[in-house]
Motif scaffolding. Structure first.
Motif, mmCIF file in Angstrom:
data_model
loop_
_atom_site.group_PDB
_atom_site.id
_atom_site.type_symbol
_atom_site.label_atom_id
_atom_site.label_comp_id
_atom_site.label_asym_id
_atom_site.label_seq_id
_atom_site.Cartn_x
_atom_site.Cartn_y
_atom_site.Cartn_z
ATOM 1 N N VAL A 143 18.497 -20.546 3.800
ATOM 2 C CA VAL A 143 17.061 -20.187 4.687
ATOM 3 C C VAL A 143 17.507 -18.829 5.266
ATOM 4 N N LEU A 144 17.002 -17.934 5.187
ATOM 5 C CA LEU A 144 17.210 -16.675 5.527
ATOM 6 C C LEU A 144 16.094 -16.171 6.619
ATOM 7 N N ASP A 145 16.349 -15.466 7.720
ATOM 8 C CA ASP A 145 15.431 -15.125 8.546
ATOM 9 C C ASP A 145 16.075 -13.923 9.210
ATOM 10 N N ARG A 146 14.995 -12.903 9.509
ATOM 11 C CA ARG A 146 15.292 -11.534 10.114
ATOM 12 C C ARG A 146 15.675 -11.725 11.476
ATOM 13 N N ALA A 147 15.434 -12.846 12.270
ATOM 14 C CA ALA A 147 15.900 -13.094 13.631
ATOM 15 C C ALA A 147 17.265 -13.621 13.480
ATOM 16 N N GLU A 148 18.058 -13.457 14.544
ATOM 17 C CA GLU A 148 19.295 -14.099 14.742
ATOM 18 C C GLU A 148 19.520 -15.693 14.720
ATOM 19 N N ALA A 149 18.270 -16.203 15.348
ATOM 20 C CA ALA A 149 18.519 -17.818 15.384
ATOM 21 C C ALA A 149 17.112 -18.121 14.853
ATOM 22 N N PRO A 150 17.206 -19.522 14.307
ATOM 23 C CA PRO A 150 16.079 -19.892 13.937
ATOM 24 C C PRO A 150 14.928 -20.149 14.692
#
Length: 181
Positions: free
Chosen positions: A44-51
């Motif tokens: 799972v990839l996200d631009r934010a540091e945390a989910p």
């Protein structure tokens, strides 16, 4: 027709493999957990540091079914969704701290007052969405990659490369799910 549709979908399902999910909110995390339970290896990839950095990071959410006079398909589907969500909450979250099957009172708005009444949903609940997201992402077979701003998907040799702004490969997977809106 639903049974026939489901059966044909099962018969044509892709073989278990690797999947990248773009977006680490409720939608992305739930997809990742569901795939992992079926044997997939999911990143799972996200631009934010945390989910759960967007709307899924709200302090509290309500779990309430849609209600209609004719018990339409949406109402039936949402009841099943509530049942499954409560099942996930019971198994993954701490009752009283992260969620509670408290019931929910749906208040009619002022412009509905002359025709609608307040509705009590005994099966409703409150929960902390970010806690549920973290629990789903913590399941075996799921890995999280924060600060991963996916800018491009590039097919290569039957799989997908997920690239950042500098065209560096962040991840490679056979399937990709977009859950970032």
């Amino acid at each position: 027709t639903l049974k026939n549709t489901r059966q044909s979908a099962i018969e044509t399902a892709p073989p278990v493999g690797s999947c990248a999910v773009i977006g680490a909110g409720l939608a992305g995390a739930s997809v990742a957990a569901a795939l992992a339970r079926r044997g997939w290896q999911v990143t799972v990839l996200d631009r934010a540091e945390a989910p759960a950095a967007g709307a899924s990071g709200l302090p509290v959410g309500l779990v309430v079914p849609h209600v209609s006079v004719d018990d339409c398909a949406l109402s039936q589907l949402s009841r099943n969704g509530v049942r499954l969500m409560l099942q996930q909450a019971r198994s993954l979250l701490m009752e009283g701290r992260d969620w509670s099957p408290s019931g929910v009172l749906e208040r009619a708005t002022d412009d509905q007052r002359n025709t609608a009444q307040d509705t009590w949903h005994p099966d409703g609940a409150w929960l902390k969405p970010a806690q549920l997201v973290r629990a789903w992402l913590g399941q075996p077979g799921v890995s999280f990659m924060g600060k991963a701003d996916v800018r491009q998907l590039r097919p290569r040799d039957g799989a997908w490369d997920l690239l950042d702004a500098q065209a560096r490969v962040l991840c490679r997977a056979e399937r990709v799910v977009l859950a970032n809106a």
